[in-house]
Design a protein around this motif. Structure first.
Motif, PDB file in Angstrom:
ATOM      1  N   ASP B 201      94.356 -19.113 -16.268  1.00  0.00           N
ATOM      2  CA  ASP B 201      93.798 -19.410 -17.582  1.00  0.00           C
ATOM      3  C   ASP B 201      92.335 -18.979 -17.732  1.00  0.00           C
ATOM      4  OD1 ASP B 201      96.111 -20.326 -18.576  1.00  0.00           O
ATOM      5  OD2 ASP B 201      95.640 -22.454 -18.443  1.00  0.00           O
ATOM      6  N   LEU B 202      91.804 -18.326 -16.757  1.00  0.00           N
ATOM      7  CA  LEU B 202      90.437 -17.791 -16.787  1.00  0.00           C
ATOM      8  C   LEU B 202      89.345 -18.846 -16.969  1.00  0.00           C
ATOM      9  CD1 LEU B 202      91.003 -14.605 -18.994  1.00  0.00           C
ATOM     10  CD2 LEU B 202      91.350 -14.778 -16.545  1.00  0.00           C
ATOM     11  N   TRP B 203      89.421 -19.612 -18.027  1.00  0.00           N
ATOM     12  CA  TRP B 203      88.319 -20.547 -18.303  1.00  0.00           C
ATOM     13  C   TRP B 203      88.197 -21.589 -17.212  1.00  0.00           C
ATOM     14  CZ3 TRP B 203      88.957 -25.774 -18.691  1.00  0.00           C
ATOM     15  CH2 TRP B 203      90.246 -26.255 -18.934  1.00  0.00           C
ATOM     16  N   GLU B 204      89.339 -21.873 -16.572  1.00  0.00           N
ATOM     17  CA  GLU B 204      89.310 -22.861 -15.499  1.00  0.00           C
ATOM     18  C   GLU B 204      88.341 -22.391 -14.400  1.00  0.00           C
ATOM     19  OE1 GLU B 204      93.284 -23.468 -14.128  1.00  0.00           O
ATOM     20  OE2 GLU B 204      92.695 -25.214 -12.957  1.00  0.00           O
ATOM     21  N   ALA B 205      88.436 -21.091 -14.071  1.00  0.00           N
ATOM     22  CA  ALA B 205      87.580 -20.542 -13.026  1.00  0.00           C
ATOM     23  C   ALA B 205      86.113 -20.615 -13.442  1.00  0.00           C
ATOM     24  CB  ALA B 205      87.974 -19.097 -12.731  1.00  0.00           C
ATOM     25  N   ALA B 206      85.855 -20.307 -14.714  1.00  0.00           N
ATOM     26  CA  ALA B 206      84.471 -20.287 -15.180  1.00  0.00           C
ATOM     27  C   ALA B 206      83.912 -21.697 -15.322  1.00  0.00           C
ATOM     28  CB  ALA B 206      84.390 -19.555 -16.519  1.00  0.00           C
ATOM     29  N   ASN B 399      83.020 -15.155 -22.741  1.00  0.00           N
ATOM     30  CA  ASN B 399      84.265 -14.414 -22.452  1.00  0.00           C
ATOM     31  C   ASN B 399      84.168 -13.655 -21.137  1.00  0.00           C
ATOM     32  OD1 ASN B 399      85.240 -15.265 -24.853  1.00  0.00           O
ATOM     33  ND2 ASN B 399      85.377 -13.261 -25.820  1.00  0.00           N
ATOM     34  N   GLU B 400      83.013 -13.006 -20.940  1.00  0.00           N
ATOM     35  CA  GLU B 400      82.808 -12.221 -19.726  1.00  0.00           C
ATOM     36  C   GLU B 400      82.841 -13.127 -18.501  1.00  0.00           C
ATOM     37  OE1 GLU B 400      81.155  -8.587 -19.506  1.00  0.00           O
ATOM     38  OE2 GLU B 400      82.809  -8.617 -20.924  1.00  0.00           O
ATOM     39  N   LEU B 401      82.220 -14.285 -18.664  1.00  0.00           N
ATOM     40  CA  LEU B 401      82.128 -15.222 -17.555  1.00  0.00           C
ATOM     41  C   LEU B 401      83.526 -15.693 -17.131  1.00  0.00           C
ATOM     42  CD1 LEU B 401      79.942 -16.538 -15.850  1.00  0.00           C
ATOM     43  CD2 LEU B 401      79.897 -18.431 -17.459  1.00  0.00           C
ATOM     44  N   TRP B 402      84.379 -15.925 -18.116  1.00  0.00           N
ATOM     45  CA  TRP B 402      85.761 -16.321 -17.810  1.00  0.00           C
ATOM     46  C   TRP B 402      86.404 -15.266 -16.929  1.00  0.00           C
ATOM     47  CZ3 TRP B 402      88.882 -18.507 -22.570  1.00  0.00           C
ATOM     48  CH2 TRP B 402      88.175 -19.584 -23.118  1.00  0.00           C
ATOM     49  N   ALA B 403      86.293 -14.015 -17.407  1.00  0.00           N
ATOM     50  CA  ALA B 403      86.998 -12.937 -16.717  1.00  0.00           C
ATOM     51  C   ALA B 403      86.452 -12.722 -15.311  1.00  0.00           C
ATOM     52  CB  ALA B 403      86.906 -11.650 -17.536  1.00  0.00           C
ATOM     53  N   VAL B 404      85.103 -12.656 -15.163  1.00  0.00           N
ATOM     54  CA  VAL B 404      84.566 -12.324 -13.837  1.00  0.00           C
ATOM     55  C   VAL B 404      84.727 -13.486 -12.856  1.00  0.00           C
ATOM     56  CG1 VAL B 404      82.947 -10.608 -14.726  1.00  0.00           C
ATOM     57  CG2 VAL B 404      82.142 -12.927 -14.290  1.00  0.00           C
ATOM     58  N   SER B 405      84.625 -14.724 -13.323  1.00  0.00           N
ATOM     59  CA  SER B 405      84.816 -15.851 -12.402  1.00  0.00           C
ATOM     60  C   SER B 405      86.207 -15.805 -11.803  1.00  0.00           C
ATOM     61  CB  SER B 405      84.609 -17.182 -13.122  1.00  0.00           C
ATOM     62  OG  SER B 405      83.324 -17.260 -13.674  1.00  0.00           O
ATOM     63  N   ALA B 406      87.203 -15.524 -12.654  1.00  0.00           N
ATOM     64  CA  ALA B 406      88.578 -15.416 -12.149  1.00  0.00           C
ATOM     65  C   ALA B 406      88.683 -14.237 -11.184  1.00  0.00           C
ATOM     66  CB  ALA B 406      89.559 -15.244 -13.312  1.00  0.00           C
ATOM     67  N   ASN B 407      88.060 -13.128 -11.544  1.00  0.00           N
ATOM     68  CA  ASN B 407      88.102 -11.955 -10.664  1.00  0.00           C
ATOM     69  C   ASN B 407      87.521 -12.254  -9.288  1.00  0.00           C
ATOM     70  OD1 ASN B 407      89.184 -10.480 -12.710  1.00  0.00           O
ATOM     71  ND2 ASN B 407      87.300  -9.396 -13.242  1.00  0.00           N
ATOM     72  N   VAL B 408      86.392 -12.964  -9.284  1.00  0.00           N
ATOM     73  CA  VAL B 408      85.731 -13.246  -8.008  1.00  0.00           C
ATOM     74  C   VAL B 408      86.615 -14.138  -7.135  1.00  0.00           C
ATOM     75  CG1 VAL B 408      83.785 -14.450  -6.958  1.00  0.00           C
ATOM     76  CG2 VAL B 408      83.389 -12.841  -8.823  1.00  0.00           C
ATOM     77  N   GLY B 411      89.322 -12.290  -5.717  1.00  0.00           N
ATOM     78  CA  GLY B 411      88.914 -11.277  -4.750  1.00  0.00           C
ATOM     79  C   GLY B 411      89.015  -9.858  -5.271  1.00  0.00           C
ATOM     80  N   THR B 412      89.112  -9.698  -6.589  1.00  0.00           N
ATOM     81  CA  THR B 412      89.212  -8.348  -7.132  1.00  0.00           C
ATOM     82  C   THR B 412      87.851  -7.813  -7.572  1.00  0.00           C
ATOM     83  OG1 THR B 412      89.769  -9.252  -9.287  1.00  0.00           O
ATOM     84  CG2 THR B 412      91.596  -8.559  -7.891  1.00  0.00           C
ATOM     85  N   GLN B 413      86.812  -8.625  -7.432  1.00  0.00           N
ATOM     86  CA  GLN B 413      85.473  -8.183  -7.816  1.00  0.00           C
ATOM     87  C   GLN B 413      84.482  -8.876  -6.872  1.00  0.00           C
ATOM     88  OE1 GLN B 413      84.368  -9.216 -11.882  1.00  0.00           O
ATOM     89  NE2 GLN B 413      83.604  -7.152 -12.244  1.00  0.00           N
ATOM     90  N   THR B 414      83.456  -8.175  -6.438  1.00  0.00           N
ATOM     91  CA  THR B 414      82.472  -8.817  -5.563  1.00  0.00           C
ATOM     92  C   THR B 414      81.479  -9.601  -6.410  1.00  0.00           C
ATOM     93  OG1 THR B 414      80.878  -7.017  -5.626  1.00  0.00           O
ATOM     94  CG2 THR B 414      82.623  -6.863  -3.958  1.00  0.00           C
ATOM     95  N   SER B 415      80.766 -10.496  -5.761  1.00  0.00           N
ATOM     96  CA  SER B 415      79.774 -11.310  -6.470  1.00  0.00           C
ATOM     97  C   SER B 415      78.757 -10.421  -7.164  1.00  0.00           C
ATOM     98  CB  SER B 415      79.043 -12.210  -5.482  1.00  0.00           C
ATOM     99  OG  SER B 415      79.956 -12.921  -4.700  1.00  0.00           O
ATOM    100  N   GLU B 416      78.317  -9.376  -6.457  1.00  0.00           N
ATOM    101  CA  GLU B 416      77.296  -8.499  -7.010  1.00  0.00           C
ATOM    102  C   GLU B 416      77.818  -7.776  -8.246  1.00  0.00           C
ATOM    103  OE1 GLU B 416      77.977  -8.724  -3.789  1.00  0.00           O
ATOM    104  OE2 GLU B 416      76.099  -9.550  -3.034  1.00  0.00           O
ATOM    105  N   GLU B 417      79.049  -7.291  -8.148  1.00  0.00           N
ATOM    106  CA  GLU B 417      79.636  -6.601  -9.307  1.00  0.00           C
ATOM    107  C   GLU B 417      79.759  -7.542 -10.493  1.00  0.00           C
ATOM    108  OE1 GLU B 417      82.494  -3.638  -6.655  1.00  0.00           O
ATOM    109  OE2 GLU B 417      83.368  -5.295  -7.783  1.00  0.00           O
ATOM    110  N   ALA B 418      80.222  -8.753 -10.219  1.00  0.00           N
ATOM    111  CA  ALA B 418      80.410  -9.731 -11.287  1.00  0.00           C
ATOM    112  C   ALA B 418      79.075 -10.014 -11.964  1.00  0.00           C
ATOM    113  CB  ALA B 418      81.017 -11.007 -10.726  1.00  0.00           C
TER     114      ALA B 418
ATOM    115  N   LEU C 246      93.039 -13.690 -24.342  1.00  0.00           N
ATOM    116  CA  LEU C 246      92.206 -12.810 -23.524  1.00  0.00           C
ATOM    117  C   LEU C 246      93.044 -11.904 -22.627  1.00  0.00           C
ATOM    118  CD1 LEU C 246      89.031 -14.804 -22.422  1.00  0.00           C
ATOM    119  CD2 LEU C 246      89.145 -12.798 -23.851  1.00  0.00           C
ATOM    120  N   ALA C 247      94.368 -12.071 -22.664  1.00  0.00           N
ATOM    121  CA  ALA C 247      95.294 -11.168 -21.989  1.00  0.00           C
ATOM    122  C   ALA C 247      94.912 -10.905 -20.534  1.00  0.00           C
ATOM    123  CB  ALA C 247      95.423  -9.851 -22.758  1.00  0.00           C
ATOM    124  N   GLY C 248      94.735 -11.987 -19.802  1.00  0.00           N
ATOM    125  CA  GLY C 248      94.345 -11.881 -18.408  1.00  0.00           C
ATOM    126  C   GLY C 248      95.487 -11.431 -17.519  1.00  0.00           C
ATOM    127  N   PRO C 249      95.268 -11.226 -16.234  1.00  0.00           N
ATOM    128  CA  PRO C 249      93.963 -11.257 -15.573  1.00  0.00           C
ATOM    129  C   PRO C 249      93.157  -9.981 -15.848  1.00  0.00           C
ATOM    130  CG  PRO C 249      95.718 -10.830 -14.003  1.00  0.00           C
ATOM    131  CD  PRO C 249      96.374 -11.080 -15.306  1.00  0.00           C
TER     132      PRO C 249
END
Lengths: 281, 432, 308
Positions: B201-206, B399-408, B411-418, C246-249
Motif C-alpha cells: 500500500d506504499l503509504w504504510e512504508a512511508a 507521493n514520492e515519499l510513499w514510493a521510495v520508502s516502499a522501494n527502500v 531493496g529495489t532502491q538504495t537509501s542514497e538513490e531514494a 498510485l499503481a504500485g509498486p
C-alpha cells in the motif's frame, strides 16, 4: 449421422477435449467457490482451513449480519436494479428505432450518420468524464440515478445501433412491402419488424447490461451519495470500511456476485442460442 | 392503438432527453437535499475518511450530540481513505458534498479553503479552546483565518504482542541496537514474524516506517523546519540514516511482504502472527476488539541510550464547514460542540488512539493509548515533515515519499538513490 | 434496394426514429468527448480557464515530472495488451474450438462456466485475486505447495517485475469468456457441408481447423483483437482496486487509465488537475484512434470475408 468415422477415433475425440475443458472450468470456478464457502465461516477458520466447507463449529453468519447492520444493501440493490432496467429499456428501444431508420430509409446523410453513431463503439465514454461531470452538475443531475442512466444510454447506444442495423437490414422485405400496401404507417412497420430481431435484442441486452451493473467509475464520480449508491460502488466502499473484517468482506463479495450470477444463469441459455442464431442464417 | 403507444413512448423519451427529467420517480434520488428543508429535522452530513470509526459515530458520538440537540440529525458518511480526497473534490466541485467536511492537515485543506469550499471558522464559539499548535495545521499562511476545528492528533510508535515478548523473555527496546536484538530474537525463534508491515500500500512504508522512526534522526521540529527553510536537505546524513534503517527491515518482515497490504498487516498482528507492529495510534482502537493477547507499546528507538527522543505527534484530523452548506447555523452548532470538553473526552476515549487537540484535560482510559500519550511528556513532538508546504508542487513530495520508502524496504532502491530522488524532485519546484 | 424512395422533404418519421438516440448520444457522449479535447488546450489559473495551446501536451511529453509517468503508462499498457493478445485470445480460440466440436458433450455448461468470470465486477475480481495471492491467507502458496511448486511462490502483486504480468493474467482470467463466445459463434456458423467435404477428402480435425475454419473466422479474430485493444487501453478498474491509484509498486502497474484518474482527481496531498486530466484523456483517445485506424486500413481491407 456420420458413418465414415472410425469408432475408436471417435471415442478418443469424445473424451480428450474434456481434459483441458475441465481443467479450465476448475480455474474459472475455484475463486468464486472459495469466496462463497468462506463467507459462511468464522474469522479464524477462514485463515486456518480456507479450503474446507463450513462445519457446524466453523459456520458463522456474522459477516452478513455486519453487512446488513452497517450498509444499506437493500437500497443499493434497488438502485442498481432501477439503473440497469431503465438504461436497458431506453438503449434497446431508442437503439432499435435508430437502427430501423438507418437500415430502412435511404435519406441523404444516412452513411455519415451511421458512422457518427458508430464512433462511440471505439471511443470509451470515460475519456469525456471531466466534461460529463460538468454537464451533469450544470443540469442539476449530480447524485441522481438519472445522471447514471443518461450516461449509460449514451454509452450503450452505439454498439446497439450498429448491431441492430445489420439485423434490421436482413429483415424480409416482403413483410414490409405488404404492410405498406395495406396502408400501415412507418411506426406500425417498425413494430412489425421489432419481433424479428428479438434474438439480436437479447444478445445486445446481455452485452450492455453486464458493464452497467458492474460499473464502478460513473457511480463513483456522478452518484456517490449514500442514497444513490449502486451495488458495485456500495461493495467497493464497504470493502474499504471493513477491509480488516474478512467475514464482512467475503459476505459482501458473495452478495454482490449472487444476483448477477443468477441473472446470467437465467439468460445464458438464451444468450448462446441468440448469438448462434445471429450467425447462422 | 400501437401507433399511439409508440408515439407516446417516443415523446416520453424525447422529454427525458431534452430536460433530463425525472426518469426515475421511484428512485430514492428524487428526494434530494432541498426537500429536507421542509422537514422539522435538519440533517447534517459529515464527509470523512475515517471509515473505521463508522460504528463509533453511529453508536456513541452522534447520540451524545443528539442528547443536547435532538432536532439535528447527523449522518456520518465516510469513504475509503485512499479515495477520500478524490471523492471530496469531485463532490465539492459538483456541489454535493456534505455539510461538514473532515479536513486533512495543511495544504490539502488550505487549497480547498482558498478555492472557497470551506468556511472561515476563526470566530466560531469554542475556537478559544485550541492553542496555536493545534490551529497551525488549519490556518492560512498569514495566520489570519482558521478554516477547521481541530479534532485530534495521532502518535506513531510500535505496538507489540506482550505475550510473545513474555514467551521469549524479551524487554521492550529503548535503543536501535536493542530494537534489532529483539527482532533477531524473534527471527531466531521462528514462531512469530518479527515485524508486521507490508509495502503493497506504499503509504504504510512511508507513514509507519519513515515518519515513525525518522524524527529521532532529524531531531523533530529542528529538521522539519530546516527542510522548509532550506538549511537541511533530504540528502543529508540524518535522512539517509532513516532510509538505511528501513533497508534493514526486509529480512524481519513476513514472507511476501511486498504484496502485503495494510489490512494484511493488521490481520497479521491481530491474529497473533507478528510480534511487533509499526503503528499509528489510531490502530489501537481497531485492534482492541480483535486481539486475544495483551498489547503494549514502545516509542521509536533512539540511536544511543540517553538521547533526546522525538515522536511524530501529527495533527491529523479536523472538521470544517462546507461554505455551501444549506444549514450553516446547525453546522456551527455541531462544530461548537466539537470544541467542548464533552467531545474531547468522548472522542479521545472512544476513538482510541486519537488525542484531542483542545485544551481540555482528558483522562485516557485505554492503557495502550495512554502509553502513546505519555510520550508527549518524555519526548519532543513533531509532525510529519512532508505535510507542511513541501507537498505543494510537482512532483508531490508525499507521493514520492510513499514510493521510495516502499522501494527502500523492498531493496529495489538504495537509501542514497531514494534521498536523491526526493531532493531532486523538491529542488525542481521549491525555493525556500 | 430499399423500398422507401428518397423524398424531397425530409420525412418526419425518420426524424422521430433517429432524434432521441442522436440527441442523447450527442449530449452525453460526443459533446463531453469534444469538450474534453477542448479542455486539454486550456490551463486553470486562479479559477479561470485560459487558452494555452499545446502547452499541456508539451508538459505531458517533455516535463521531467510527466514524461516518465506518461511513457511508463504507455509501455505498461502495451505490455498489458500484448499479454492479452498472446494468452487471452489464443486460449479463447482454443476453448471455442473445443466446445464447437459436435462430439463434445456438455458444451452449454462449459460455455456458461467460462463466461462466468466476465460478468463479475472488477471490484470482486480484484479483491478475490488479491486474497488468493495474498501471502497472508496462503491460498496461492497452498495450491502451489500441493503441486510441489511451493518454493516458486512469490508475492507477485507486490514485486515490480511481476505485478503487471500477474494483473494482466487476472484480467485474462476474467475476460477470456468474451473472445471465446465471439469466436464460438463464428465457428458454429460455418456450414457443415464445407467441413464434411473436407473430411471426405481425408483431412483430420487439425487440418480442417487451420485450413478451413480459421480462414473463415479470421474477420472475427481481427474484431476480437481490436476489441481487446480498445478495452485494454481503457482499463483502469482492476489496477485501481488491487494496487490503488498510485499503481504500485513504483508505478510498475500504471496504465493510461490510472494515470488519468490520478491526474484528474489527485492523491493524498496532491489536488486534482482537470485540464491535465483532459490532456491525458486526449492522448488515450489518440492512441485508441491510431489503433482503430490501423485495424481498419491495415487489417480489415486485407482480410477476405467469406460470404457464407
Amino acid at each position: 449421422m456420420n458413418l465414415s468415422w472410425d469408432k475408436s477415433k471417435r471415442r478418443a475425440s469424445n473424451t480428450l477435449p474434456h481434459i483441458p475443458l475441465m481443467f479450465f472450468t476448475l480455474i474459472a470456478l475455484f475463486p468464486i467457490v472459495l469466496i462463497v464457502i468462506n463467507s459462511f465461516k468464522e474469522r479464524k477458520a477462514i485463515f486456518r482451513t480456507p479450503y474446507h466447507l463450513p462445519t457446524a463449529e466453523t459456520f458463522s453468519f456474522k459477516g452478513y449480519i455486519t453487512l446488513f447492520e452497517r450498509a444499506d444493501f437493500e437500497l443499493y440493490f434497488l438502485n442498481s436494479f432501477i439503473v440497469v432496467a431503465l438504461s436497458m429499456f431506453f438503449i434497446l428501444f431508442l437503439g432499435a428505432m435508430a437502427a430501423f431508420a438507418l437500415a430502412e430509409y435511404d435519406f441523404p446523410g444516412n452513411p455519415i450518420l451511421g458512422l457518427y453513431l458508430a464512433i462511440g463503439i471505439m471511443i470509451p465514454i470515460r475519456l469525456g468524464t471531466v466534461s460529463i461531470l460538468r454537464l451533469v452538475v450544470s443540469l442539476g443531475l449530480i447524485n441522481t440515478l438519472t445522471a447514471l442512466i443518461m450516461v449509460y444510454i449514451a454509452q450503450g447506444l452505439p454498439m446497439t445501433i450498429f448491431i441492430l442495423t445489420q439485423f434490421m437490414k436482413s429483415a424480409p422485405k416482403d413483410l414490409k412491402d405488404a404492410a405498406r400496401v395495406d396502408g400501415a404507417s412507418e411506426y406500425r412497420i417498425f413494430w412489425l419488424i421489432l419481433p424479428l430481431v428479438r434474438p439480436a435484442l437479447a444478445t445486445v441486452a446481455i452485452f450492455t447490461m453486464v458493464p452497467i451493473w458492474n460499473d464502478l467509475w460513473f457511480p463513483l464520480i456522478l452518484a456517490n451519495g449514500e442514497k444513490t449508491k449502486t451495488v458495485t460502488l456500495g461493495t467497493q466502499v464497504f470493502l474499504g470500511q471493513f477491509v480488516i473484517d474478512w467475514n464482512a468482506v467475503l459476505s459482501s463479495l458473495t452478495l454482490a456476485m449472487v444476483p448477477i450470477l443468477i441473472l446470467y444463469l437465467i439468460f445464458s441459455k438464451n444468450l448462446i442460442r441468440n448469438i448462434t442464431a445471429g450467425s447462422v442464417k | 392503438m400501437r401507433t399511439k403507444l409508440f408515439v407516446f413512448l417516443v415523446l416520453a423519451s424525447l422529454v427525458l432527453s431534452a430536460c433530463g427529467g425525472t426518469s426515475a420517480p421511484e428512485a430514492p434520488a428524487a428526494e434530494e437535499a432541498p426537500a429536507a428543508e421542509e422537514m422539522e429535522k435538519v440533517t447534517l452530513t459529515i464527509e470523512s475518511w475515517r471509515n473505521d470509526d463508522l460504528a463509533l459515530w453511529q453508536d456513541v458520538i452522534i447520540p451524545a450530540f443528539n442528547a443536547h440537540y435532538p432536532d439535528i440529525e447527523v449522518i456520518f458518511a465516510p469513504s475509503a481513505p485512499a479515495e477520500y480526497n478524490g471523492i471530496l473534490s469531485t463532490k465539492l466541485e459538483g456541489g454535493t458534498a456534505g455539510d461538514l467536511i473532515t479536513a486533512r492537515p495543511f495544504d490539502n485543506s488550505l487549497l480547498l479553503f482558498e478555492a472557497g469550499y470551506l468556511a472561515d471558522v476563526t470566530n466560531l464559539d469554542g475556537m478559544e479552546n485550541f492553542g496555536d499548535a493545534a490551529r497551525s495545521a488549519w490556518i492560512t499562511d498569514d495566520g489570519s483565518a482558521v478554516f477547521a476545528v481541530p479534532m485530534a492528533s495521532v502518535i506513531h510508535g510500535f505496538i507489540y504482542n506482550k505475550d510473545a515478548f513474555a514467551e521469549l523473555g524479551l524487554e521492550t527496546p529503548e535503543t536501535v541496537d536493542e530494537f534489532y536484538a529483539v527482532l533477531d530474537a524473534f527471527a531466531a525463534d521462528g514462531t512469530y514474524t518479527p515485524l508486521g508491515i507490508g509495502t503493497s500500500d506504499l503509504w504504510e512504508a512511508a507513514t509507519m516506517g519513515f515518519q515513525n522512526i525518522g524524527p529521532n534522526y532529524w531531531k523533530g521540529e529542528e529538521g522539519r523546519q530546516g527542510l522548509i527553510a532550506g538549511t537541511e536537505k533530504l540528502t543529508d546524513p540524518q535522512y539517509i540514516a532513516v532510509f538505511d534503517e528501513l533497508a534493514k527491515w526486509g529480512p524481519y518482515l513476513a514472507s511476501g511482504y511486498e504484496a502485503q497490504t495494510y489490512p494484511d498487516s493488521q490481520n497479521l498482528f491481530t491474529l497473533g502472527q507478528a510480534a511487533i507492529y509499526p503503528a499509528g495510534s489510531w490502530d489501537i482502537g481497531t485492534f482492541n476488539p480483535l486481539v486475544d493477547f495483551e498489547m503494549g507499546a514502545f516509542k521509536p528507538p533512539v540511536v544511543a541510550a540517553g538521547d533526546t527522543c522525538y515522536i511524530s505527534d501529527h495533527t491529523d484530523i479536523a472538521l470544517a464547514m462546507n461554505a455551501a452548506t444549506a444549514h450553516p447555523e446547525e453546522a456551527q452548532t455541531f462544530l461548537t460542540w466539537l470544541a467542548s470538553a464533552e467531545f474531547a473526552d468522548i472522542y479521545t476515549n472512544n476513538v482510541t488512539g486519537f488525542y484531542s487537540l483542545s485544551n481540555h484535560a482528558v483522562d485516557v482510559a485505554d492503557p495502550v493509548a495512554a502509553d502513546f500519550l505519555s510520550w508527549r511528556g518524555e519526548c519532543e513532538s513533531t509532525i510529519r515533515n512532508s505535510y507542511q508546504i513541501l507537498s505543494r508542487g510537482e512532483p508531490n513530495l508525499e507521493n514520492e515519499l510513499w514510493a521510495v520508502s516502499a522501494n527502500v524496504i523492498n531493496g529495489t532502491q538504495t537509501s542514497e538513490e531514494a534521498a536523491a530522488q526526493l531532493q531532486d524532485g523538491l529542488d525542481s519546484w521549491y525555493t525556500p | 434496394m430499399i423500398s422507401a424512395k428518397p423524398k424531397k422533404k425530409f420525412p418526419f418519421h425518420i426524424f422521430v426514429f433517429l432524434a432521441p438516440a442522436v440527441i442523447i448520444y450527442s449530449l452525453f457522449m460526443v459533446y463531453p468527448l469534444l469538450d474534453s479535447l477542448r479542455l486539454s488546450f486550456f490551463t486553470e489559473l486562479d479559477g479561470k480557464e485560459i487558452f494555452t495551446g499545446f502547452s499541456n501536451y508539451n508538459r505531458l511529453l517533455n516535463d521531467p515530472n510527466w514524461k516518465p509517468r506518461f511513457w511508463g503508462a504507455v509501455k505498461n499498457n502495451s505490455i498489458f495488451f500484448i499479454i492479452h493478445m498472446l494468452v487471452q485470445n489464443p486460449l479463447g480460440l482454443a476453448l471455442a474450438a473445443l466446445i464447437s466440436m459436435k462430439s463434445v458433450k456438455g458444451r452449454d455448461l462449459y460455455r456458461a462456466f467460462f463466461f462466468l468470470p466476465s460478468i463479475l465486477s472488477f471490484v470482486i475480481v480484484g479483491f478475490v485475486w488479491q486474497l488468493i495471492l495474498s501471502p497472508l491467507w496462503g491460498i496461492g502458496e497452498g495450491i502451489m505447495g500441493f503441486l510441489k511448486l511451493g518454493e516458486y511462490f512469490k508475492p507477485w502483486l507486490g514485486l515490480e517485475g511481476s505485478a503487471l504480468i500477474a494483473l494482466s493474467l487476472i484480467s485474462v482470467w476474467q475476460f477470456i469468456g468474451i473472445p471465446m463466445m465471439l469466436l464460438y459463434a463464428a465457428l458454429i456458423g460455418i456450414p457443415d457441408e464445407l467441413i464434411e467435404a473436407a473430411r471426405i477428402d481425408g483431412a483430420n480435425n487439425w487440418k480442417i481447423f487451420w485450413g478451413i475454419k480459421f480462414p473463415i473466422i479470421l474477420p472475427t479474430v481481427g474484431m476480437v483483437g481490436i476489441l481487446t485493444f480498445v478495452g485494454n487501453f481503457n482499463a483502469f478498474d482492476l489496477i485501481y482496486t488491487t494496487q490503488g491509484a498510485l499503481a504500485g509498486p513504483n508505478f510498475s502497474t500504471d496504465l493510461m487509465g490510472t494515470l488519468f484518474y490520478r491526474t484528474f482527481f489527485g492523491q493524498q496531498l496532491q489536488l486534482g488537475n482537470p485540464t491535465m486530466g483532459a490532456t491525458v484523456a486526449a492522448m488515450m483517445f489518440l492512441i485508441i484512434l491510431v489503433g482503430v485506424l490501423l485495424y481498419m486500413f491495415g487489417w480489415q481491407r486485407r482480410v477476405t470475408t467469406y460470404d457464407l
